[in-house]
Scaffold this motif. Sequence first.
Motif, PDB file in Angstrom:
ATOM      1  N   ASP A   1       0.537  -1.474  -0.296  1.00 44.12           N
ATOM      2  CA  ASP A   1       0.068  -0.034  -0.102  1.00 44.12           C
ATOM      3  C   ASP A   1       0.955   1.207   0.151  1.00 44.12           C
ATOM      4  O   ASP A   1       0.601   2.353  -0.465  1.00 44.12           O
ATOM      5  N   ASP A   2       1.953   1.180   0.522  1.00 45.30           N
ATOM      6  CA  ASP A   2       2.939   2.495   0.517  1.00 45.30           C
ATOM      7  C   ASP A   2       3.558   2.938  -0.708  1.00 45.30           C
ATOM      8  O   ASP A   2       4.054   4.057  -0.759  1.00 45.30           O
ATOM      9  N   VAL A   3       4.447   1.796  -1.083  1.00 42.04           N
ATOM     10  CA  VAL A   3       4.955   2.095  -2.372  1.00 42.04           C
ATOM     11  C   VAL A   3       5.085   0.938  -3.171  1.00 42.04           C
ATOM     12  O   VAL A   3       5.109  -0.178  -2.656  1.00 42.04           O
ATOM     13  N   THR A   4       5.661   2.111  -4.834  1.00 45.63           N
ATOM     14  CA  THR A   4       5.565   0.800  -5.731  1.00 45.63           C
ATOM     15  C   THR A   4       7.101   0.849  -5.977  1.00 45.63           C
ATOM     16  O   THR A   4       7.683   1.365  -6.281  1.00 45.63           O
ATOM     17  N   VAL A   5       7.731  -0.626  -6.350  1.00 46.89           N
ATOM     18  CA  VAL A   5       8.558  -0.815  -6.305  1.00 46.89           C
ATOM     19  C   VAL A   5       8.933  -1.759  -8.071  1.00 46.89           C
ATOM     20  O   VAL A   5       8.145  -2.784  -8.108  1.00 46.89           O
TER      21      VAL A   5
ATOM     22  N   VAL B   1       1.095   3.104  -8.784  1.00 50.72           N
ATOM     23  CA  VAL B   1       1.590   4.689  -8.108  1.00 50.72           C
ATOM     24  C   VAL B   1       0.338   5.990  -7.644  1.00 50.72           C
ATOM     25  O   VAL B   1       0.310   6.467  -6.742  1.00 50.72           O
ATOM     26  N   ALA B   2      -0.624   5.443  -8.420  1.00 54.57           N
ATOM     27  CA  ALA B   2      -1.513   6.382  -8.122  1.00 54.57           C
ATOM     28  C   ALA B   2      -2.764   5.573  -6.413  1.00 54.57           C
ATOM     29  O   ALA B   2      -2.992   6.965  -6.192  1.00 54.57           O
ATOM     30  N   ASP B   3      -1.661   4.551  -6.279  1.00 58.33           N
ATOM     31  CA  ASP B   3      -2.399   4.475  -5.462  1.00 58.33           C
ATOM     32  C   ASP B   3      -1.787   4.528  -3.558  1.00 58.33           C
ATOM     33  O   ASP B   3      -2.154   4.521  -2.849  1.00 58.33           O
ATOM     34  N   THR B   4       0.096   4.539  -4.014  1.00 66.43           N
ATOM     35  CA  THR B   4       0.876   4.756  -2.960  1.00 66.43           C
ATOM     36  C   THR B   4       1.456   5.392  -3.409  1.00 66.43           C
ATOM     37  O   THR B   4       1.477   6.546  -2.246  1.00 66.43           O
ATOM     38  N   GLY B   5       1.532   6.718  -5.075  1.00 64.83           N
ATOM     39  CA  GLY B   5       2.300   7.737  -4.257  1.00 64.83           C
ATOM     40  C   GLY B   5       3.463   8.178  -4.254  1.00 64.83           C
ATOM     41  O   GLY B   5       4.263   9.078  -4.416  1.00 64.83           O
ATOM     42  N   ARG B   6       4.025   6.999  -4.324  1.00 68.25           N
ATOM     43  CA  ARG B   6       5.642   6.745  -4.419  1.00 68.25           C
ATOM     44  C   ARG B   6       6.215   5.375  -5.155  1.00 68.25           C
ATOM     45  O   ARG B   6       5.564   4.375  -4.807  1.00 68.25           O
ATOM     46  N   LEU B   7       7.358   5.800  -5.644  1.00 67.38           N
ATOM     47  CA  LEU B   7       7.539   5.023  -6.744  1.00 67.38           C
ATOM     48  C   LEU B   7       9.638   4.852  -6.813  1.00 67.38           C
ATOM     49  O   LEU B   7      10.174   5.985  -6.431  1.00 67.38           O
TER      50      LEU B   7
END
Length: 342
Positions: free
Chosen positions: A220-224, A269-275
């Motif tokens: 939920d927090d970061v997209t890798v 990224v739309a969900d996490t905001g972080r990439l």
Amino acid sequence: MSSQEQQATGRTATMSDAMVEAVAHEMREDEEVFYMGEDVADYGGIFDSTTGLLDEFGRDRVMDVPISETAYIGAAVGAAQAGMRPIAELMFVDFAGVCFDQIYNQMAKNTYMSGGSVSVPMVLTTAVGGDYNDAAQHSQTLYGTFAHLPGMKVVVPSTAYDAKGLMHNAIRDDDPVVYMFHKRLMGIGWMPAPDGPKTPVPEEPYTIPFGEADVKREGDDVTVVTLGLHVHRAVEAAESLADEGGPDAEVIDLRTLTPLDRETVIESVADTGRLVVVDEDYRSFGVTGEIVASVAEHDPSALEAVERLAVPDVPIPYSRPLEDAINPDAAAIAEAIRTVAE
């Protein structure tokens, strides 16, 4: 393990076994499919990519070739244009440097330049990646190089399940496909693989469509976003952070670069905001930049923080400490996840 892999029942397989199984099935189904390359017959491929094929199909369809990449890649292009479906193995992707004219100016372009009057249904398989100290001419990935050049489909499996499905699809495709397998993931005896690549694999044939990324771990927090060997390093990093009560990372395996599944990345990224984007290729002009640009072009406001991890723009060192220093490991990925989460 992805949802697709979880649905596979029964035996597990190494990535090399899964690839060979797909190739053997397609060779049984279509006599126009054949395999050619250096040390692919008697030796079975130096990364076990053709083990057992010679015994079943003989030397007319599993061919050792002279050490002339230009000659046999060119022969494969001609055979494909004549209606056959060759699989040509380039032992190391680095060797593309000696036969690039046949790959880019012939294999990739001939359908376009003929106005569609010929197709080039061939698979160019090649071993990529370092992490075993083989220096600058045997350790690159060059994902971005091939993905940058139009006319070829480019696939990069990270698990046995994906390797088999992508190979079936590659051989059946009417366009040239570059199939890039990471040597560290193959499961060969002299180069132990991490645990992740060996997965459940159905005995029956199946295909994985090109252009569909796979979420290897939800978060939920970061997209890798990553591919190849670094899928497993990213999952390891995400699991270690979860055990510590840290950021919850989603790990996306691109699986194919051409076509590229931008939508799955953008939605995450739309969900996490972080990439965080991780790549074993060189940092400049590569996959990491393409992924970040794709997200930013779609919705710049969705991207609150971004980190790129890739090989710096230097030849791959022979020295083990130096090679380890330039190739992102799980600890480096975990640190990048923490950075963007903050």
